[in-house]
Structures are given as structure tokens and as C-alpha cells.
Design an enzyme around this catalytic site. Sequence first.
Site, mmCIF file in Angstrom:
data_model
loop_
_atom_site.group_PDB
_atom_site.id
_atom_site.type_symbol
_atom_site.label_atom_id
_atom_site.label_comp_id
_atom_site.label_asym_id
_atom_site.label_seq_id
_atom_site.Cartn_x
_atom_site.Cartn_y
_atom_site.Cartn_z
ATOM 1 N N ASP A 1 133.518 -12.562 15.994
ATOM 2 C CA ASP A 1 133.552 -11.184 15.489
ATOM 3 C C ASP A 1 134.883 -10.963 14.762
ATOM 4 O O ASP A 1 135.948 -11.372 15.240
ATOM 5 C CB ASP A 1 133.394 -10.188 16.639
ATOM 6 C CG ASP A 1 133.050 -8.784 16.150
ATOM 7 O OD1 ASP A 1 131.947 -8.311 16.480
ATOM 8 O OD2 ASP A 1 133.884 -8.178 15.454
ATOM 9 N N ILE A 2 134.799 -10.275 13.624
ATOM 10 C CA ILE A 2 135.991 -10.065 12.793
ATOM 11 C C ILE A 2 136.940 -9.032 13.405
ATOM 12 O O ILE A 2 138.125 -8.962 13.050
ATOM 13 C CB ILE A 2 135.541 -9.623 11.369
ATOM 14 C CG1 ILE A 2 136.593 -9.940 10.333
ATOM 15 C CG2 ILE A 2 135.138 -8.165 11.316
ATOM 16 C CD1 ILE A 2 136.085 -9.793 8.900
ATOM 17 N N GLN B 1 124.693 0.843 16.769
ATOM 18 C CA GLN B 1 124.537 -0.297 15.858
ATOM 19 C C GLN B 1 125.130 0.059 14.497
ATOM 20 O O GLN B 1 124.849 1.138 13.954
ATOM 21 C CB GLN B 1 123.055 -0.658 15.697
ATOM 22 C CG GLN B 1 122.825 -1.937 14.904
ATOM 23 C CD GLN B 1 121.357 -2.371 14.882
ATOM 24 O OE1 GLN B 1 120.475 -1.639 15.336
ATOM 25 N NE2 GLN B 1 121.109 -3.553 14.354
ATOM 26 N N HIS C 1 122.077 -8.523 16.676
ATOM 27 C CA HIS C 1 123.113 -9.403 17.213
ATOM 28 C C HIS C 1 123.392 -9.040 18.665
ATOM 29 O O HIS C 1 123.281 -7.882 19.051
ATOM 30 C CB HIS C 1 124.405 -9.308 16.397
ATOM 31 C CG HIS C 1 124.837 -7.905 16.121
ATOM 32 N ND1 HIS C 1 124.277 -7.134 15.133
ATOM 33 C CD2 HIS C 1 125.771 -7.124 16.718
ATOM 34 C CE1 HIS C 1 124.834 -5.947 15.124
ATOM 35 N NE2 HIS C 1 125.746 -5.892 16.086
ATOM 36 N N PHE C 2 123.740 -10.040 19.419
ATOM 37 C CA PHE C 2 124.285 -9.828 20.755
ATOM 38 C C PHE C 2 125.784 -10.097 20.674
ATOM 39 O O PHE C 2 126.205 -11.146 20.177
ATOM 40 C CB PHE C 2 123.646 -10.760 21.790
ATOM 41 C CG PHE C 2 122.334 -10.243 22.308
ATOM 42 C CD1 PHE C 2 121.183 -10.368 21.561
ATOM 43 C CD2 PHE C 2 122.258 -9.620 23.543
ATOM 44 C CE1 PHE C 2 119.971 -9.888 22.027
ATOM 45 C CE2 PHE C 2 121.050 -9.129 24.019
ATOM 46 C CZ PHE C 2 119.908 -9.264 23.261
ATOM 47 N N HIS C 3 126.569 -9.141 21.156
ATOM 48 C CA HIS C 3 127.992 -9.382 21.334
ATOM 49 C C HIS C 3 128.176 -10.205 22.596
ATOM 50 O O HIS C 3 127.575 -9.897 23.633
ATOM 51 C CB HIS C 3 128.746 -8.063 21.533
ATOM 52 C CG HIS C 3 128.697 -7.126 20.368
ATOM 53 N ND1 HIS C 3 129.739 -6.986 19.486
ATOM 54 C CD2 HIS C 3 127.738 -6.266 19.943
ATOM 55 C CE1 HIS C 3 129.425 -6.074 18.567
ATOM 56 N NE2 HIS C 3 128.223 -5.625 18.831
HETATM 57 P P1 5GP Z 1 127.552 -3.347 16.026
HETATM 58 O O1 5GP Z 1 128.507 -2.200 15.800
HETATM 59 O O2 5GP Z 1 126.417 -3.305 15.012
HETATM 60 O O3 5GP Z 1 127.048 -3.489 17.436
HETATM 61 O O4 5GP Z 1 128.387 -4.656 15.779
HETATM 62 C C1 5GP Z 1 128.749 -5.126 14.522
HETATM 63 C C2 5GP Z 1 129.886 -6.089 14.707
HETATM 64 O O5 5GP Z 1 130.006 -6.868 13.551
HETATM 65 C C3 5GP Z 1 131.229 -5.405 14.929
HETATM 66 O O6 5GP Z 1 131.784 -5.841 16.172
HETATM 67 C C4 5GP Z 1 132.065 -5.842 13.731
HETATM 68 O O7 5GP Z 1 133.408 -6.103 14.063
HETATM 69 C C5 5GP Z 1 131.344 -7.107 13.290
HETATM 70 N N1 5GP Z 1 131.451 -7.375 11.863
HETATM 71 C C6 5GP Z 1 131.228 -6.474 10.862
HETATM 72 N N2 5GP Z 1 131.374 -7.083 9.670
HETATM 73 C C7 5GP Z 1 131.679 -8.386 9.924
HETATM 74 C C8 5GP Z 1 131.950 -9.506 9.084
HETATM 75 O O8 5GP Z 1 131.924 -9.442 7.854
HETATM 76 N N3 5GP Z 1 132.224 -10.685 9.697
HETATM 77 C C9 5GP Z 1 132.245 -10.796 11.065
HETATM 78 N N4 5GP Z 1 132.535 -12.008 11.570
HETATM 79 N N5 5GP Z 1 132.010 -9.761 11.886
HETATM 80 C C10 5GP Z 1 131.723 -8.561 11.321
#
Ligand code: 5GP
Length: 135
Positions: free
Chosen positions: A32-33, A95, A101-103
Site C-alpha cells: 500500500d502506498i 472504499q 482489495h483486502f488490506h
Molecule cells: P480503500 O480506501 O479503498 O479501502 O483502500 C485503498 C487503498 O489503496 C488505500 O490504502 C490507498 O493508500 C491505496 N492506494 C491508492 N492508490 C494507490 C496506488 O496508486 N498505489 C498503491 N500501491 N496503493 C494505492
Amino acid sequence: MSDPDCIFCQIVAGALPAHRVHEDERTLAFMDIAPGTPGHLLVIPKAHARDVLEIGEGDLGAVVLSAQRMARRVSERLGADGVNLINSCGAAGWQTVFHLHFHVIPRYAGDPLRLPWVPEPGEPTEIAALAERLR
Ligand code: 5GP
Ligand code: ZN
């Protein structure tokens, strides 16, 4: 199978950079970035699916098994004391990237992450009524 506007599809295709950690026929795990803790990974299906409501059983099963593999790996390699597997579904469910995705979030004793709500006992009749609606 692939959505050209989806950043995670672009990562799968190699069009966007990512620190890829593991992949198999159906899934990809990458860093995760914006990590919540050191070692925070994301596990995704290679084929585009918006969320847990939409994804097919085969890909979902593969993603969950891959998440288990990565949970074991952060425990063994990074010395995590615990792991959170978190999936967010829908904007109201936090989301922000609409490719399932799963964290995989390694947890370390004393780390600063906290539950986003304060658990308090619910109203028993309301809990029972909701259970009835869900049966
Ligand atoms: P959500 O908020 O949908 O549960 O999680 C999205 C995740 O994707 C976040 O933790 C965010 O940091 C990660 N993320 C968003 N854009 C990118 C990217 O371009 N590259 C990577 N490696 N992670 C990303
Ligand atoms: Zn996608």
C-alpha cells in the site's frame, strides 16, 4: 476483465509502478502506498471486480487464500504480533478504490492504530429484530 480507468488494473498490467510482493494466476499482492503500519499490503484479483458484492466466488476464494498467505508472511518475516484483514465495500463503507482489495495490515503490540468506533452494548430487542430480518 480489465478497466482502463482503474488504477489497480493498471498496476496488474504493469502500466503503473507498485512494489509487487506475490502473485499467482488470479491474484496480486503489493505494498500500500500509504501504509497504516509498516508492511501494509493490498491483495487484489487480477481481473477487475468492483467489490465483494460483485466478485465471483472463484476469484474471491483465491483473494482470501492469498490474503491468508500474506498474513502469515508478515507474521513470519516482519514479526507482526497480529494482523487485520480489512475489506471496504462501497463509498459509505470507506472504499476509495473501486477494484476489490483486502488490506493486510500487520499489527504490532502498542502500535497507534485504534478502532474507529467505541464498542458499547446494543439494545437486545433491536439486535434480535435485525437478526430476524437477516435470516
Ligand atoms: P480503500 O480506501 O479503498 O479501502 O483502500 C485503498 C487503498 O489503496 C488505500 O490504502 C490507498 O493508500 C491505496 N492506494 C491508492 N492508490 C494507490 C496506488 O496508486 N498505489 C498503491 N500501491 N496503493 C494505492
Ligand atoms: Zn480494476
